[in-house]
Design a protein around this motif. Structure first.
Motif, PDB file in Angstrom:
ATOM      1  N   THR A   1      18.299 -12.946  21.836  1.00  0.00           N
ATOM      2  CA  THR A   1      17.672 -11.647  21.599  1.00  0.00           C
ATOM      3  C   THR A   1      16.647 -11.750  20.485  1.00  0.00           C
ATOM      4  O   THR A   1      16.944 -12.269  19.405  1.00  0.00           O
ATOM      5  CB  THR A   1      18.724 -10.585  21.219  1.00  0.00           C
ATOM      6  OG1 THR A   1      19.706 -10.519  22.255  1.00  0.00           O
ATOM      7  CG2 THR A   1      18.089  -9.219  21.054  1.00  0.00           C
ATOM      8  N   ALA A   2      15.442 -11.226  20.733  1.00  0.00           N
ATOM      9  CA  ALA A   2      14.374 -11.273  19.733  1.00  0.00           C
ATOM     10  C   ALA A   2      14.687 -10.355  18.556  1.00  0.00           C
ATOM     11  O   ALA A   2      15.336  -9.321  18.714  1.00  0.00           O
ATOM     12  CB  ALA A   2      13.054 -10.858  20.372  1.00  0.00           C
ATOM     13  N   GLY A   3      14.196 -10.745  17.390  1.00  0.00           N
ATOM     14  CA  GLY A   3      14.367  -9.917  16.206  1.00  0.00           C
ATOM     15  C   GLY A   3      13.427  -8.714  16.247  1.00  0.00           C
ATOM     16  O   GLY A   3      12.248  -8.831  16.595  1.00  0.00           O
ATOM     17  N   GLY A   4      13.945  -7.543  15.922  1.00  0.00           N
ATOM     18  CA  GLY A   4      13.120  -6.346  15.862  1.00  0.00           C
ATOM     19  C   GLY A   4      12.312  -6.311  14.580  1.00  0.00           C
ATOM     20  O   GLY A   4      12.682  -6.907  13.561  1.00  0.00           O
ATOM     21  N   GLY A   5      11.162  -5.614  14.623  1.00  0.00           N
ATOM     22  CA  GLY A   5      10.323  -5.484  13.441  1.00  0.00           C
ATOM     23  C   GLY A   5      10.951  -4.584  12.397  1.00  0.00           C
ATOM     24  O   GLY A   5      11.719  -3.672  12.714  1.00  0.00           O
ATOM     25  N   GLY A   6      10.639  -4.842  11.136  1.00  0.00           N
ATOM     26  CA  GLY A   6      11.146  -4.018  10.057  1.00  0.00           C
ATOM     27  C   GLY A   6      10.539  -2.614  10.082  1.00  0.00           C
ATOM     28  O   GLY A   6       9.464  -2.387  10.642  1.00  0.00           O
ATOM     29  N   THR A   7      11.240  -1.669   9.481  1.00  0.00           N
ATOM     30  CA  THR A   7      10.773  -0.289   9.434  1.00  0.00           C
ATOM     31  C   THR A   7      10.129   0.016   8.080  1.00  0.00           C
ATOM     32  O   THR A   7      10.255  -0.744   7.125  1.00  0.00           O
ATOM     33  CB  THR A   7      11.938   0.684   9.648  1.00  0.00           C
ATOM     34  OG1 THR A   7      12.888   0.523   8.578  1.00  0.00           O
ATOM     35  CG2 THR A   7      12.637   0.404  10.958  1.00  0.00           C
ATOM     36  N   THR A   8       9.419   1.127   8.033  1.00  0.00           N
ATOM     37  CA  THR A   8       8.842   1.588   6.778  1.00  0.00           C
ATOM     38  C   THR A   8       8.941   3.103   6.710  1.00  0.00           C
ATOM     39  O   THR A   8       8.956   3.788   7.729  1.00  0.00           O
ATOM     40  CB  THR A   8       7.374   1.153   6.640  1.00  0.00           C
ATOM     41  OG1 THR A   8       6.882   1.517   5.360  1.00  0.00           O
ATOM     42  CG2 THR A   8       6.494   1.770   7.707  1.00  0.00           C
ATOM     43  N   THR A   9       9.057   3.629   5.497  1.00  0.00           N
ATOM     44  CA  THR A   9       9.139   5.069   5.294  1.00  0.00           C
ATOM     45  C   THR A   9       7.999   5.500   4.388  1.00  0.00           C
ATOM     46  O   THR A   9       7.770   4.914   3.339  1.00  0.00           O
ATOM     47  CB  THR A   9      10.476   5.475   4.652  1.00  0.00           C
ATOM     48  OG1 THR A   9      11.536   5.035   5.490  1.00  0.00           O
ATOM     49  CG2 THR A   9      10.574   6.971   4.481  1.00  0.00           C
ATOM     50  N   GLY A  10       7.257   6.505   4.807  1.00  0.00           N
ATOM     51  CA  GLY A  10       6.156   7.041   4.004  1.00  0.00           C
ATOM     52  C   GLY A  10       5.915   8.493   4.348  1.00  0.00           C
ATOM     53  O   GLY A  10       6.032   8.903   5.508  1.00  0.00           O
ATOM     54  N   ASN A  11       5.607   9.302   3.337  1.00  0.00           N
ATOM     55  CA  ASN A  11       5.382  10.736   3.557  1.00  0.00           C
ATOM     56  C   ASN A  11       6.556  11.380   4.288  1.00  0.00           C
ATOM     57  O   ASN A  11       6.390  12.192   5.207  1.00  0.00           O
ATOM     58  CB  ASN A  11       4.081  10.980   4.346  1.00  0.00           C
ATOM     59  CG  ASN A  11       2.860  10.701   3.498  1.00  0.00           C
ATOM     60  OD1 ASN A  11       2.937  10.658   2.280  1.00  0.00           O
ATOM     61  ND2 ASN A  11       1.736  10.481   4.144  1.00  0.00           N
ATOM     62  N   SER A  12       7.758  10.999   3.886  1.00  0.00           N
ATOM     63  CA  SER A  12       9.002  11.588   4.383  1.00  0.00           C
ATOM     64  C   SER A  12       9.286  11.293   5.848  1.00  0.00           C
ATOM     65  O   SER A  12      10.156  11.914   6.449  1.00  0.00           O
ATOM     66  CB  SER A  12       9.011  13.115   4.163  1.00  0.00           C
ATOM     67  OG  SER A  12       8.862  13.418   2.797  1.00  0.00           O
ATOM     68  N   ALA A  13       8.562  10.374   6.452  1.00  0.00           N
ATOM     69  CA  ALA A  13       8.825   9.998   7.834  1.00  0.00           C
ATOM     70  C   ALA A  13       9.202   8.534   7.896  1.00  0.00           C
ATOM     71  O   ALA A  13       8.687   7.715   7.141  1.00  0.00           O
ATOM     72  CB  ALA A  13       7.609  10.267   8.708  1.00  0.00           C
ATOM     73  N   GLY A  59       0.835  -1.199   0.000  1.00  0.00           N
ATOM     74  CA  GLY A  59       0.000   0.000   0.000  1.00  0.00           C
ATOM     75  C   GLY A  59       0.859   1.232   0.000  1.00  0.00           C
ATOM     76  O   GLY A  59       2.080   1.188  -0.181  1.00  0.00           O
ATOM     77  N   VAL A  60       0.227   2.394   0.197  1.00  0.00           N
ATOM     78  CA  VAL A  60       0.985   3.643   0.253  1.00  0.00           C
ATOM     79  C   VAL A  60       2.014   3.555   1.378  1.00  0.00           C
ATOM     80  O   VAL A  60       3.176   3.877   1.203  1.00  0.00           O
ATOM     81  CB  VAL A  60       0.037   4.837   0.457  1.00  0.00           C
ATOM     82  CG1 VAL A  60       0.826   6.116   0.667  1.00  0.00           C
ATOM     83  CG2 VAL A  60      -0.884   4.976  -0.750  1.00  0.00           C
TER      84      VAL A  60
END
Length: 260
Positions: free
Chosen positions: A185-197, A103-104
């Motif tokens: 150690t648990a794996g961290g969630g992936g990140t996402t970038t949208g609307n410049s944030a 999605g967006v």
């Protein structure tokens, strides 16, 4: 793993048979216990013995897959006195993180559960984040089992849920996959970038030993006015699961996760 040499045949009634796990294996086959036990019994299943399955101190054993227990005492053990003598570390494998949505706002994948659960992929063909995978079982029994635990027995942590996709705005989003867990150690969630944030850990964090994974985040959690649901965290695996048998503790020791 080793088994004693030169077993007397036929095996005397009430004799103790030692099945020894003396080497660390971070991807233990689901058939390893049966293979080693059969060798110790002289090549065929029998009844009337005392079967002692022993994990030595300093040895770490992790199931190869969250779909199967690290040790599974099945019906073939019936008719014997079965003792699980753990002086090492026995883990169910951590669950896999869920995939993020498209999605967006393209959701990041969830992190893997402890130990060694794989991180979820960045996004899928659906805007809805996928749930994290269930953690694996450490020990499962279908027969009466005596447990002497001077070490650690732990179910695998659940995988983190994938972040939801969709949302409004002009940013197309740049998702990343969730991280694979380590042994501790648990794996961290992936990140996402949208609307410049940039939204760190949009995917849920993987669960610790015997703990469920975290739920992923929706676009609305970051201020968007629309978007789709994130995936739920995966359930934790049991430390000891009973499938028709029963468990008696000689020494309970350190256990993470559900156990009778």
């Amino acid at each position: 793993m080793t088994v004693p040499a030169n077993l007397a045949a036929p095996l005397l009634a009430g004799a103790e048979v030692l099945v020894l796990f003396a080497t660390t294996d971070l991807a233990l086959s689901a058939t390893a216990l049966n293979t080693a036990t059969l060798a110790a019994l002289g090549g065929s299943w029998r009844t009337g013995a005392v079967i002692r399955v022993k994990v030595l101190p300093g040895v770490t054993l992790i199931a190869a897959s969250a779909a199967a227990a690290c040790f599974s005492f099945g019906a073939e053990f019936a008719g014997n006195t079965v003792i699980f003598d753990n002086q090492g570390t026995v883990y169910g494998r951590g669950g896999t993180g869920g995939q993020g949505g498209t999605g967006v706002y393209r959701g990041g994948g969830g992190g893997g559960g402890v130990p060694l659960g794989a991180g979820g992929a960045a996004n899928t063909g659906s805007t809805v984040g996928k749930p994290g995978g269930t953690g694996g079982i450490a020990v499962q029994t279908a027969v009466p089992l005596q447990v002497s635990n001077a070490g650690v027995i732990a179910g695998g942590g659940g995988g983190g849920g994938g972040a939801g996709g969709g949302g409004n705005g002009s940013g197309t989003g740049t998702p990343t996959a969730g991280a694979t867990a380590t042994q501790s150690t648990a794996g961290g969630g992936g990140t996402t970038t949208g609307n410049s944030a940039t939204y760190a850990n949009a995917g849920g964090t993987g669960g610790a030993l015997g703990v469920a994974g975290g739920t992923g985040k929706r676009p609305q959690d970051f201020g968007a006015t629309s978007g789709d649901a994130a995936g739920a965290g995966g359930a934790a695996g049991a430390a000891i699961a009973v499938a028709g048998g029963a468990v008696t503790y000689l020494v309970r020791g350190t256990i993470y996760g559900a156990a009778p």
